[in-house]
Design a protein around this motif. Structure first.
Motif, short mmCIF file in Angstrom:
data_model
loop_
_atom_site.label_atom_id
_atom_site.label_comp_id
_atom_site.label_asym_id
_atom_site.label_seq_id
_atom_site.Cartn_x
_atom_site.Cartn_y
_atom_site.Cartn_z
N ARG A 144 -0.18 4.72 -11.72
CA ARG A 144 1.30 4.50 -11.15
C ARG A 144 1.50 3.14 -11.12
N MET A 145 2.81 3.11 -11.17
CA MET A 145 3.37 1.55 -10.84
C MET A 145 4.08 1.30 -9.55
N ASN A 181 -6.00 0.66 -3.95
CA ASN A 181 -5.30 1.25 -4.73
C ASN A 181 -4.86 0.56 -5.92
N LEU A 182 -5.16 -0.60 -5.98
CA LEU A 182 -4.86 -1.57 -6.99
C LEU A 182 -5.81 -1.22 -8.43
N THR A 183 -5.11 -1.21 -9.69
CA THR A 183 -6.21 -1.17 -10.71
C THR A 183 -7.03 -2.76 -10.77
N PRO A 184 -8.11 -2.72 -11.42
CA PRO A 184 -8.83 -4.01 -11.82
C PRO A 184 -8.23 -5.16 -12.08
N LEU A 185 -7.16 -4.72 -12.76
CA LEU A 185 -6.11 -5.77 -13.35
C LEU A 185 -4.74 -5.30 -13.14
N THR A 224 2.27 -5.79 1.68
CA THR A 224 2.04 -4.65 1.03
C THR A 224 0.83 -4.58 0.09
N TRP A 225 0.81 -5.75 -0.93
CA TRP A 225 -0.38 -5.64 -1.73
C TRP A 225 -1.84 -5.84 -1.17
N ALA A 249 17.76 -12.40 -5.89
CA ALA A 249 16.86 -11.35 -5.73
C ALA A 249 15.63 -11.71 -5.84
N ALA A 250 14.37 -11.00 -5.47
CA ALA A 250 13.33 -11.24 -5.93
C ALA A 250 12.66 -9.93 -5.91
N SER A 251 11.49 -10.06 -6.81
CA SER A 251 10.80 -8.65 -6.99
C SER A 251 9.32 -9.01 -7.13
N SER A 252 8.52 -7.81 -7.17
CA SER A 252 7.19 -7.94 -7.09
C SER A 252 6.73 -6.55 -7.53
N GLY A 253 5.72 -6.53 -8.45
CA GLY A 253 5.06 -5.31 -8.98
C GLY A 253 3.66 -5.17 -9.15
N ARG A 254 2.87 -4.05 -9.14
CA ARG A 254 1.76 -4.06 -9.61
C ARG A 254 1.27 -2.57 -10.15
N TRP A 255 0.28 -2.59 -10.99
CA TRP A 255 -0.34 -0.92 -11.16
C TRP A 255 -1.34 -0.50 -10.16
N LEU A 256 -1.18 0.90 -9.99
CA LEU A 256 -2.06 1.31 -8.93
C LEU A 256 -2.77 2.40 -9.80
N THR A 257 -4.06 2.85 -9.23
CA THR A 257 -5.00 3.80 -9.58
C THR A 257 -4.40 5.12 -9.23
#
Length: 467
Positions: A381-382, A412-416, A405-406, A322-330
């Motif tokens: 959000r995440m 919509n991504l947070t600064p970090l 996607t990113w 499997a593969a995954s990816s994730g980010r924090w959103l505003t």
């Protein structure tokens, strides 16, 4: 017979350890190196399946003496830099002790423990660890990488429950790190997934008072995605902190391990967990709003013991590539929805994507913790993306879908935006630079120079290069 030569001194290392010490010529080598995520292959010069803290100490000292690096693996759900022929892999599964102190509401656990036995033991006392969606994941790596689970809005992130760590350092010393003892090491490990600074052989965590919860899933048809999404955004924004919820699009694969009603079908899912006081009916009332508005295709929300929390996400238990990816959103808007749909079901060819899920943050996840280096706490959000590598080329297709996607939701991504627990391999290395502000990065690099100046633990995120 393999042509691999025995690494220098491996016989002496084996004689010093209680657990097995293997090299590539040994029959059990591949099996011992294998992790849960079959997409990654570890090929170390030697692998030590540690049965005690002393085994870890001997392995680290051996690696340092031979000029080898040290990689650490428990379950093998997430790999950053795979072990190679210039490394020793320490498998910590044998460090599996669990002790609950119900009065102090803490658990002291071995470095190789998964959440399953911790959850079971804690629930006997009406307590729970802040584990994630899958109880078969290793507790240490999950906690030190952040730990956003189904109790997060009410009780916070797993990293903030860590009270102390017992760590074998690069020079073979064992120290106890806490907010008051070796506090800089403790701070640095609590937020970086840990293995870039030492081997955690024991961890003490705080537990939350949790017994029954109201939890489950509402399944809706894919063609209702826009309606469900709009309603979910408004509904969740008004939700109390006792509710941690998610909006999910899952394309269930046509595999025997998937239950028949789900197998081969794609659904929009509203899932989550309401952790209120005993007798609190708010969770049921919140879900009744959905039932009244539109009857779902399937409805599993119910009052259940938190011990059954794995039924919320239904993560696969058996090893898979499997593969995954994730980010924090505003926040969430239609751009996020369209990107999620395209990631999972877009494109002409069959998609290797399994799901896209956005979880609701806020509440206790925003609570500051100066004792931990984990600092990305302002995301509302995440978003997590997960796919299965089922054929040659699907890893590249997943990478393309992740990055697309990113890029599409960059506004919509947070600064970090980085979140280490949802990334693997080279992407985990890359987003480590998006997970800490400049002062934190510089402080982490300084800690690396103090505790591991020779970069023995170079298979985690690149702490030496962050600052």
């Amino acid at each position: 017979m393999s042509n691999h030569p025995h690494p220098n001194g491996i016989e002496q290392l084996a004689a010093s350890c209680h657990g097995p010490v293997l090299h590539p010529a040994d029959d059990l080598y591949a099996e011992t190196c294998a992790g849960w995520n079959l997409a990654w292959t570890q090929r170390p010069a030697a692998v030590v399946r540690a049965a005690s803290e002393n085994d870890v100490t001997h392995a680290v000292r051996y690696a340092a003496a031979q000029g080898l690096s040290v990689a650490v693996q428990n379950t093998g759900h997430g790999v950053t830099v795979p072990a190679d022929e210039q490394s020793v892999l320490i498998v910590t599964k044998g460090l599996d002790q669990v002790s609950i102190d119900p009065q102090a509401r803490t658990a002291t656990i071995g470095g190789g423990v998964t959440w399953e036995p911790v959850l079971a033991a804690a629930q006997e006392h009406g307590l729970a660890p802040l584990l994630g969606s899958a109880p078969h994941v290793g507790a240490v790596g999950y906690s030190l990488g952040g730990g956003f689970g189904w109790l997060a809005r009410k009780h916070g992130l797993a990293v903030d429950t860590v009270r102390s760590l017992r760590v074998v350092l690069a020079d073979g010393r064992t120290v106890t790190a806490s907010p008051t003892e070796e506090s800089e090491l403790f701070w640095a490990m609590c937020g970086t997934a840990g293995s870039g600074l030492g081997v955690v052989v024991e961890m003490t965590i705080a537990l939350a008072p949790v017994t029954d919860v109201y939890a489950g899933n509402l399944f809706y048809p894919l063609d209702a995605a826009a309606e469900i999404f709009d309603r979910y955004v408004n509904w969740s924004e008004q939700a109390p902190i006792e509710l941690t919820s998610a909006f999910n699009i899952t394309a269930f694969p046509p595999l025997d391990l998937v239950p028949e009603p789900l197998r081969g079908n794609t659904f929009v899912i509203v899932r989550g967990c309401y952790a209120g006081a005993p007798g609190d009916e708010t969770g049921r009332q919140l879900i009744n709003e959905w039932r009244t508005w539109r009857e779902p295709l399937m409805d599993t929300w119910a009052t259940v013991p938190f011990a059954r929390q794995a039924e919320i996400s239904m993560d696969p238990v058996d090893p898979v590539p499997a593969a995954s990816s994730g980010r924090w959103l505003t926040g969430l808007d239609n751009t996020v929805l369209q990107a999620m749909l395209d990631a999972v079901v877009g494109g002409g060819a069959p998609s290797p994507m399994l799901f896209a899920e956005t979880r609701h943050g806020g509440g206790a996840t925003h609570r500051e913790n100066p004792a931990a280096s984990f600092g990305v706490r302002d995301g509302q959000r995440m978003l997590e993306l997960v796919g299965m590598i089922t054929a040659p080329g699907t890893d590249a297709e997943l990478e393309r879908r992740f990055q697309n996607t990113w890029q599409r939701i960059s506004a919509n991504l947070t600064p970090l935006p980085g979140y280490l627990n949802f990334a693997e391999g080279h992407e985990k290395v890359q987003i480590s630079h998006q997970s800490f502000d400049t002062p934190t990065s510089e402080r982490l690099t300084a800690a690396k120079h103090v505790y591991d100046p020779r970069d023995v633990f170079r298979h985690g995120i690149p702490l030496a290069d962050l600052g």
